[in-house]
Design a protein around this motif. Structure first.
Motif, short mmCIF file in Angstrom:
data_model
loop_
_atom_site.label_atom_id
_atom_site.label_comp_id
_atom_site.label_asym_id
_atom_site.label_seq_id
_atom_site.Cartn_x
_atom_site.Cartn_y
_atom_site.Cartn_z
N ASN A 3 0.81 -1.22 0.00
CA ASN A 3 0.00 0.00 0.00
C ASN A 3 0.84 1.27 0.00
O ASN A 3 0.31 2.35 0.02
N TYR A 4 2.15 1.11 0.03
CA TYR A 4 3.02 2.28 0.00
C TYR A 4 4.19 2.01 -0.93
O TYR A 4 4.43 0.88 -1.34
N ASN A 17 1.77 6.83 0.03
CA ASN A 17 0.69 5.96 -0.42
C ASN A 17 0.88 5.63 -1.90
O ASN A 17 1.21 6.50 -2.70
#
Length: 70
Positions: A3-4, A17
């Motif tokens: 997610n990053y 992000n």
């Protein structure tokens, strides 16, 4: 799924992000759009394209402030 991602801002690693546009990143960092030039992977980016450009892993960003004076 990750997610990053890690990008480099003025040479320093920064985690953000994975779904951020350049506009989102500048807003998050509270960078003034009107007085900042953005170089993205060695190319100057027009302010009109900030919302269209999405950050990718290992991208390189340089922020340069325009300063007036005399």
């Amino acid at each position: 799924m990750q997610n990053y991602l890690t990008i480099f801002i003025n040479g320093n690693p920064f985690n953000c992000n994975s779904s951020m546009s350049l506009f989102d990143l500048l807003t998050y960092l509270e960078i003034e759009f009107d007085s900042t030039i953005v170089e993205y992977n060695h190319s100057i980016i027009d302010k009109d394209d900030f919302r269209l450009l999405y950050i990718k892993n290992n991208d390189s960003l340089e922020f340069m402030s325009v300063v007036g004076g005399g």
